[in-house]
Design a protein around this motif. Structure first.
Motif, mmCIF file in Angstrom:
data_model
loop_
_atom_site.group_PDB
_atom_site.id
_atom_site.type_symbol
_atom_site.label_atom_id
_atom_site.label_comp_id
_atom_site.label_asym_id
_atom_site.label_seq_id
_atom_site.Cartn_x
_atom_site.Cartn_y
_atom_site.Cartn_z
ATOM 1 N N GLY A 31 35.182 -23.031 -0.702
ATOM 2 C CA GLY A 31 34.142 -24.284 -1.290
ATOM 3 C C GLY A 31 34.173 -23.436 -2.880
ATOM 4 O O GLY A 31 33.757 -24.286 -3.947
ATOM 5 N N GLY A 32 34.919 -22.359 -3.399
ATOM 6 C CA GLY A 32 34.772 -22.488 -4.767
ATOM 7 C C GLY A 32 35.286 -22.354 -5.266
ATOM 8 O O GLY A 32 36.557 -23.872 -4.859
ATOM 9 N N PRO A 33 35.695 -22.029 -6.708
ATOM 10 C CA PRO A 33 36.247 -22.400 -8.120
ATOM 11 C C PRO A 33 38.032 -22.066 -7.490
ATOM 12 O O PRO A 33 38.146 -21.110 -6.772
ATOM 13 C CB PRO A 33 36.113 -21.659 -8.995
ATOM 14 C CG PRO A 33 35.380 -20.321 -8.681
ATOM 15 C CD PRO A 33 35.192 -20.947 -7.754
ATOM 16 N N ALA A 93 32.540 -19.951 -1.100
ATOM 17 C CA ALA A 93 31.758 -19.989 -2.054
ATOM 18 C C ALA A 93 30.040 -20.557 -0.799
ATOM 19 O O ALA A 93 29.324 -20.941 -1.809
ATOM 20 C CB ALA A 93 31.868 -21.006 -3.015
ATOM 21 N N ALA A 134 29.929 -21.701 -8.962
ATOM 22 C CA ALA A 134 30.544 -21.516 -7.304
ATOM 23 C C ALA A 134 31.017 -23.406 -7.476
ATOM 24 O O ALA A 134 31.910 -24.220 -6.914
ATOM 25 C CB ALA A 134 29.511 -21.954 -6.532
ATOM 26 N N LEU A 135 30.334 -24.161 -8.374
ATOM 27 C CA LEU A 135 31.127 -25.653 -8.190
ATOM 28 C C LEU A 135 32.070 -26.395 -8.705
ATOM 29 O O LEU A 135 32.882 -26.387 -8.314
ATOM 30 C CB LEU A 135 30.254 -26.879 -8.416
ATOM 31 C CG LEU A 135 28.695 -27.296 -7.146
ATOM 32 C CD1 LEU A 135 27.297 -27.103 -8.099
ATOM 33 C CD2 LEU A 135 29.201 -27.585 -6.167
ATOM 34 N N PRO A 136 32.283 -26.147 -10.203
ATOM 35 C CA PRO A 136 33.392 -26.466 -11.295
ATOM 36 C C PRO A 136 34.693 -26.260 -9.655
ATOM 37 O O PRO A 136 35.281 -24.938 -9.100
ATOM 38 C CB PRO A 136 32.767 -25.683 -12.584
ATOM 39 C CG PRO A 136 31.935 -25.708 -12.395
ATOM 40 C CD PRO A 136 31.582 -25.551 -11.020
ATOM 41 N N ARG A 137 35.856 -26.943 -10.622
ATOM 42 C CA ARG A 137 37.808 -26.720 -10.115
ATOM 43 C C ARG A 137 37.638 -25.311 -11.054
ATOM 44 O O ARG A 137 38.825 -23.744 -10.041
ATOM 45 C CB ARG A 137 38.830 -27.295 -10.535
ATOM 46 C CG ARG A 137 40.169 -27.558 -9.858
ATOM 47 C CD ARG A 137 40.964 -28.512 -9.691
ATOM 48 N NE ARG A 137 41.131 -28.583 -11.248
ATOM 49 C CZ ARG A 137 42.055 -27.806 -11.772
ATOM 50 N NH1 ARG A 137 42.913 -27.082 -10.987
ATOM 51 N NH2 ARG A 137 41.708 -28.428 -12.782
ATOM 52 N N ARG A 173 35.538 -30.137 -0.813
ATOM 53 C CA ARG A 173 36.373 -28.966 -1.009
ATOM 54 C C ARG A 173 34.971 -27.826 -0.206
ATOM 55 O O ARG A 173 34.805 -26.782 0.071
ATOM 56 C CB ARG A 173 36.603 -28.048 -2.180
ATOM 57 C CG ARG A 173 37.829 -28.454 -2.148
ATOM 58 C CD ARG A 173 38.212 -28.027 -3.982
ATOM 59 N NE ARG A 173 37.213 -27.888 -4.720
ATOM 60 C CZ ARG A 173 36.531 -26.931 -5.089
ATOM 61 N NH1 ARG A 173 36.245 -26.224 -4.856
ATOM 62 N NH2 ARG A 173 36.188 -27.504 -6.447
ATOM 63 N N ARG A 175 27.496 -34.615 -3.220
ATOM 64 C CA ARG A 175 29.182 -34.492 -3.540
ATOM 65 C C ARG A 175 28.883 -32.341 -4.010
ATOM 66 O O ARG A 175 28.073 -32.261 -4.897
ATOM 67 C CB ARG A 175 29.379 -35.502 -4.840
ATOM 68 C CG ARG A 175 31.083 -34.578 -4.806
ATOM 69 C CD ARG A 175 31.771 -35.287 -5.548
ATOM 70 N NE ARG A 175 33.112 -34.594 -6.052
ATOM 71 C CZ ARG A 175 32.997 -34.044 -7.232
ATOM 72 N NH1 ARG A 175 31.971 -33.375 -7.796
ATOM 73 N NH2 ARG A 175 34.282 -33.415 -7.411
ATOM 74 N N ASN A 183 21.054 -22.666 -12.039
ATOM 75 C CA ASN A 183 22.606 -22.941 -12.755
ATOM 76 C C ASN A 183 23.413 -22.520 -12.933
ATOM 77 O O ASN A 183 24.432 -22.891 -12.793
ATOM 78 C CB ASN A 183 22.081 -23.637 -14.962
ATOM 79 C CG ASN A 183 21.592 -22.256 -15.423
ATOM 80 O OD1 ASN A 183 21.283 -22.055 -14.595
ATOM 81 N ND2 ASN A 183 22.180 -22.646 -16.701
ATOM 82 N N ASN A 211 21.535 -22.359 -3.462
ATOM 83 C CA ASN A 211 21.568 -22.779 -4.650
ATOM 84 C C ASN A 211 21.501 -24.369 -4.381
ATOM 85 O O ASN A 211 20.664 -25.284 -5.216
ATOM 86 C CB ASN A 211 22.928 -22.740 -5.471
ATOM 87 C CG ASN A 211 22.731 -22.393 -6.901
ATOM 88 O OD1 ASN A 211 23.239 -23.917 -7.117
ATOM 89 N ND2 ASN A 211 21.942 -22.635 -7.351
ATOM 90 N N ARG A 221 24.650 -20.124 -10.964
ATOM 91 C CA ARG A 221 25.212 -19.471 -9.737
ATOM 92 C C ARG A 221 26.148 -21.358 -9.265
ATOM 93 O O ARG A 221 27.323 -21.500 -8.797
ATOM 94 C CB ARG A 221 24.103 -20.088 -8.548
ATOM 95 C CG ARG A 221 25.312 -19.692 -6.904
ATOM 96 C CD ARG A 221 23.630 -18.943 -6.175
ATOM 97 N NE ARG A 221 23.389 -17.254 -6.441
ATOM 98 C CZ ARG A 221 23.068 -16.129 -6.062
ATOM 99 N NH1 ARG A 221 22.494 -16.736 -4.476
ATOM 100 N NH2 ARG A 221 22.709 -15.206 -5.804
ATOM 101 N N ALA A 222 25.382 -21.986 -9.723
ATOM 102 C CA ALA A 222 25.727 -23.547 -9.253
ATOM 103 C C ALA A 222 27.521 -23.766 -10.241
ATOM 104 O O ALA A 222 28.414 -23.761 -9.899
ATOM 105 C CB ALA A 222 25.297 -25.180 -9.500
ATOM 106 N N PHE A 227 26.815 -31.628 -12.676
ATOM 107 C CA PHE A 227 27.361 -30.051 -11.977
ATOM 108 C C PHE A 227 28.356 -31.070 -10.874
ATOM 109 O O PHE A 227 29.537 -30.497 -10.572
ATOM 110 C CB PHE A 227 26.086 -29.890 -10.953
ATOM 111 C CG PHE A 227 25.806 -28.835 -11.839
ATOM 112 C CD1 PHE A 227 26.344 -27.478 -11.801
ATOM 113 C CD2 PHE A 227 24.273 -28.198 -11.797
ATOM 114 C CE1 PHE A 227 26.211 -26.113 -13.012
ATOM 115 C CE2 PHE A 227 23.816 -27.872 -12.713
ATOM 116 C CZ PHE A 227 24.574 -26.270 -13.639
ATOM 117 N N ALA A 228 28.073 -32.146 -10.698
ATOM 118 C CA ALA A 228 27.916 -32.568 -9.436
ATOM 119 C C ALA A 228 30.165 -33.490 -10.287
ATOM 120 O O ALA A 228 31.223 -33.659 -9.530
ATOM 121 C CB ALA A 228 27.211 -34.275 -8.852
#
Lengths: 260, 711
Positions: free
Chosen positions: B271-273, A113, B219-222, A60, A55, B213, A120, B215-216, B185-186
């Motif tokens: 795909g980003g925030p 992103a 890019a990952l969280p809303r 998204r 995931r 970390n 990453n 970068r993640a 992160f997920a």
């Protein structure tokens, strides 16, 4: 490829290798590049036991999955890449602006992103770049990125990232271990043949050699250059070709300057 | 014992932490020094860039805000730390998971603690910070916050976290940490990050890292929340990029960090925030800039200074309050006041100047701390000399008669055997005077220096001699040797009787009026064109600063400038003059040279003393490693922080012994007395007094004199 450009490429390959990259230069054409890429991907190692990551940012984003039995690849949707059927093993690929100049850094600008995530999340990361995207210094890479972005991205790229090697940490007894959060292996495949439309670039761009001219100051209107639109198939204005060159298609061959 | 002293003592007794730091810095320092050498212009350019940006800070803050908001970010400027924390809190849900990256400002604001108290689960994603979080410890060092925790502890922590038995190899532990943190992160909906720089022209947040970390987390969280000081704003994205590069080079000796990310806005369709919030924190910074302390906030938080700070090397996070190290104390003084800075360890800075030499913006922390101390003394908020012993010392050095009396008493104390008796009683330890008493060198009567001494070789120059105060009284042999060397090199030596203490003690303590008064007296005493020779690195550095000290004095500014231009260290002068041929020493001896901070770091004199030593036949110069590290003398500092001072001396003596040399040569009387007062590293006894037959420390004048006289 003139002599200075060949030197620049050779220096870049050496620099990337010196910084822990598996750097490979591919001459020939896209078909050969595809074969070499598949060979690189096929030789990739995966983390023991798999990571079980399935995931990425909810629903998204593309999925990044690594492990012996789960072999999917993610690919960045950036101006220089095209959607492609996933293949390979735990690998992320995208095209970037590359620099030599001792820093061995790959630079990419994108309006999403995905590129950041591709660089990453997987354990192995492959960067694909044409040799004429190599510039000698970090500053120069930034200028080129900014020039193209200024014209094609309304002067701003929402996510620009640089990658200079494998993710690493020295937090446990100062022992450097690679693959902390990001890729533990980084590969660079330099494509030593031109992308369509590249001929339209000025000489200093195609060679990547530092020009005597200083970079254009901010705010200066740059002449419109068709190469990015034709090459990438991306244009925010929507006038570019929707399909650019992919690794499956063979662009017009061009004499090869250097094979490493 | 106050809290600071307790903290220092506890840190000195923490052998595990000390060992870990030694290992870490032993690896980082050579790498950083080697990399810095490849970027000769980088520090100067970064300094210019940052200072220019700070000059325009008031203009750049609204510009950056406007651009970021145009990009779709939501920006809030917090005037105070409380406002900043409250705003970040308001951006978060009432419960849930937050992934946080390393942030100095976050530590300063105690953001993680505040959000945890509010019911959120905050997970540090930098491995070092995560280890500290799991262990319940704190770590301030930017590059290696968990340097004090070994692999076995890490193994236990992650075994507990993952519910499985892990091995203790760093590779396995890193893989376990990766698995563990991927899960967070997920699941995390919110990410909390800092910023290395913010570009006002594009509204971009620039972040550098090696782990991935950040970068993640961007890019990952809303929702991504960026917390940054207003002083991080620079005019352009290229300059933000340059700051990231400087931080890479100076923090860890890398050409460039593994990842540098420029985040310019939310990318919900990419795909980003979906949301990016930026909290810009002022909290007194704009006031400090307006008061002329912009330089203190040119710091790019690379942590490079900590890698080389002799104090941090010994006590680690014992040298930290709200912020860490000398720069932390400086910023705390400006933002939170003097008392907070004192609690944070402002007085622990020995002012050796090492930090400035390896700072990406050449930040002169010692000078700024001294300036703040001076202002506090001027406003009568703090005494220049807080302790009776300091006041006595300050009074002695300005009165030649009192000083001569003190010297006579000290010599009588040693020669009569009273010293041995007193030491046996233990009364010195009870009165806490043992450390100071140990600095007394073996008795050496100062020579009666004639106002003019003729050369003993064909005359080549006329020079003034600045004999110093304490060094002249307590190290009379060095004065004699210096005069002999100058005369043997064809110098007519003029020694004005009216000369007084250089004022270093007063200047360092913030008593600038007294320092200026002494400077004027010396300028009057040394009227003329001749060069002024000093055999003390500390005095020479102060004399060369007279132009700055008296810059605002209309009567003396020009004279001070001319005076400072005439000052030379003895070794510097001899190197320029060309030393007379020296005959050999028989039998040959091996020596090692201890760089005095005032001579090497402040005056830049490194090669000249070594050239002189190399020129002495029969003298084998062996370099100790590392070079240019403070021995822990520090003048009055050493008398205040006795345990720390003694520890630094131990380290220096061990380094000297490891060089294989049997004599330490130094160019500063403070270092000379301090090192001579330590346990003899060449003896098996814990203390050797009188010193070992071959061991001791001489200053360069003495050593050179030996070389001359031996023939």
């Amino acid at each position: 490829m003139n002599r200075s450009a060949a030197t620049l490429v050779a220096d870049a390959v050496a620099s990337f290798r010196g910084h822990g990259w598996q750097a490979l230069q591919v001459a020939g054409d896209a078909a050969e590049a595809r074969d070499r890429l598949l060979a690189v991907v096929g030789s990739m190692e995966s983390p023991r036991g798999g990571e079980g990551v399935s995931r990425v940012a909810g629903n998204r984003c593309a999925t990044a999955s690594c492990g012996r039995r789960s072999t999917r690849a993610v690919r960045a949707r950036n101006p220089c890449t095209q959607p492609r059927r996933p293949s390979g093993r735990g690998c992320g690929r995208n095209r970037r602006y590359c620099t030599g100049g001792g820093a061995a850094t790959a630079l990419i600008g994108a309006d999403d992103a995905y590129a950041q995530l591709v660089s990453n999340l997987p354990f192995s990361h492959v960067v694909l770049a044409h040799t004429h995207a190599i510039v000698p210094t970090l500053g120069r890479a930034w200028v080129w990125c900014a020039i193209s972005l200024k014209e094609y991205w309304d002067g701003l790229c929402l996510a620009v990232g640089a990658v200079s090697g494998a993710s690493r940490t020295g937090d446990i007894e100062m022992v450097i271990v690679e693959g902390m959060h990001g890729p533990g292996r980084v590969h660079l495949i330099l494509l030593d043949f031109p992308a369509p439309g590249w001929e339209a670039l000025p000489p200093e761009a195609t060679t990547g050699v530092e020009s005597a001219q200083s970079p254009p100051p901010r705010g200066v209107s740059l002449p419109r250059r068709p190469w990015c639109r034709d090459w990438c198939g991306h244009n925010r204005g929507g006038t570019g070709s929707p399909v650019g060159p992919s690794l499956g298609a063979s662009p017009t061959p061009r004499p090869i300057g250097l094979r490493v | 014992m106050n809290a600071l002293a307790s903290r220092v003592r506890a840190a000195l007794q923490d052998e595990r932490g000390s060992s870990a730091r030694g290992r870490a810095f032993g690896m980082i320092r050579p790498k950083v020094e080697q990399t810095i050498a490849g970027f000769p212009e980088l520090a100067l350019n970064t300094r210019r860039l940052k200072l220019a940006a700070l000059d325009r800070n008031a203009e750049l803050v609204p510009l950056a805000r406007e651009r970021m908001e145009a990009n779709g970010m939501r920006v809030y400027v917090a005037d105070t730390a409380v406002e900043a924390v409250a705003h970040v809190h308001a951006l978060m849900p009432s419960s849930g998971l937050v992934v946080k990256s390393k942030s100095n400002l976050g530590k300063e604001l105690h953001l993680a603690e505040a959000l945890t108290d509010a019911g959120l689960t905050v997970i540090e994603t930098d491995l070092g910070d995560r280890i500290n979080q799991m262990a319940g410890t704190t770590g301030f060092h930017v590059l290696s916050p968990a340097a004090s925790i070994d692999r076995f502890q890490v193994r236990d922590l992650f075994s507990r976290e993952l519910g499985e038995e892990l091995g203790d190899s760093p590779e396995e532990l890193v893989a376990a940490a990766r698995r563990s943190l991927r899960g967070y992160f997920a699941r995390a909906d919110h990410g909390l990050v800092g910023a290395n720089a913010i570009a006002a022209d594009t509204g971009s947040v620039c972040l550098m890292e090696n782990e991935g970390n950040i970068r993640a987390a961007t890019a990952l969280p809303r929702v991504v929340v960026v917390v940054a000081a207003i002083t991080k704003i620079v005019p352009t994205r290229e300059e933000a990029w340059a700051v990231a590069r400087a931080a890479s080079v100076f923090a860890g000796g890398q050409d460039f960090a593994t990842y540098v990310t420029c985040l310019s806005g939310p990318t919900p369709d990419g795909g980003g925030p979906e949301e990016v919030h930026v909290v810009l924190v002022d909290d007194g910074r704009s006031r400090a800039i307006a008061e002329g302390y912009a330089e203190a906030f040119a710091c790019i938080n690379c942590g490079g200074c900590l890698n080389f700070c002799p104090i941090y090397g010994q006590i680690g996070d014992g040298f930290a309050g709200k912020r860490v190290g000398g720069i932390g104390a400086l910023q705390t003084w400006l933002l939170d006041g003097r008392e907070a800075a004192e609690q944070g360890g402002a007085s622990l800075c020995i002012k050796c100047g090492k930090c400035r030499t390896i700072c990406p913006v050449q930040l002169d922390t010692p000078r700024l701390l001294t300036r703040l101390q001076t202002e506090a003394v001027t406003r009568r908020e703090a005494p220049a000399f807080g302790r009776a012993a300091d006041r006595l010392m300050a009074a002695l050095v300005v009165h030649p008669t009192l000083l001569a009396g003190f010297g006579s008493l000290a010599r009588a104390y040693a020669r009569t055997g009273f010293q041995r008796l007193v030491r046996r009683t233990g009364v010195l330890r009870a009165l806490k005077l043992d450390a100071a008493e140990r600095l007394l060198p073996p008795p050496s009567t100062p020579p009666a220096v004639a106002p003019s001494l003729a050369p003993t070789a064909p005359e080549r120059a006329r020079v003034f001699f600045f004999r110093g105060c304490l060094s002249h009284e307590l190290l009379g042999g060095v004065t004699t040797a210096t005069l002999d060397v100058l005369r043997a090199n064809g110098c007519r030596v003029l020694t004005p009787r009216e000369q007084v203490c250089c004022g270093a003690i007063h200047e360092h303590a913030g008593d600038e009026d007294a320092a200026r008064s002494l400077a004027r007296r010396n300028i009057d005493a040394f009227r003329g064109e001749e060069l002024i020779i000093s055999n003390s690195g500390g005095c020479g550095a102060t004399l060369k600063e007279y132009a700055t000290l008296l810059a605002d004095d209309p009567d003396y500014a020009d004279a001070a400038h001319a005076f400072a231009a005439r000052v030379r260290d003895l070794s510097e002068f001899l190197a320029q003059l060309g030393p007379a041929p020296m005959k050999g020493i028989h039998p040959a001896v091996s020596v090692t040279y201890q760089d005095s901070c005032h001579l090497s770091l402040l005056q830049g004199i490194r090669d000249e003393p070594r050239a002189l030593l190399h020129a002495v036949p029969g003298l084998d110069l062996r370099e100790m490693q590392p070079r240019e590290f403070c021995c822990g003398s520090g003048g009055l500092w050493g008398l205040k922080h006795t345990e720390l001072s003694a520890r630094l001396r131990e380290v220096k003596l061990e380094d000297a012994a490891a060089s294989g040399a049997s004599i330490i040569v130094t160019g500063n009387p403070g270092c000379h007395m301090h090192l001579q007062g330590g346990p003899c590293p060449w003896c098996t006894w814990p203390r050797c007094w009188p010193p070992h037959a071959e061991a001791g420390s001489l200053d360069t004048g003495q050593a050179t004199d030996d070389g001359v006289a031996a023939g």
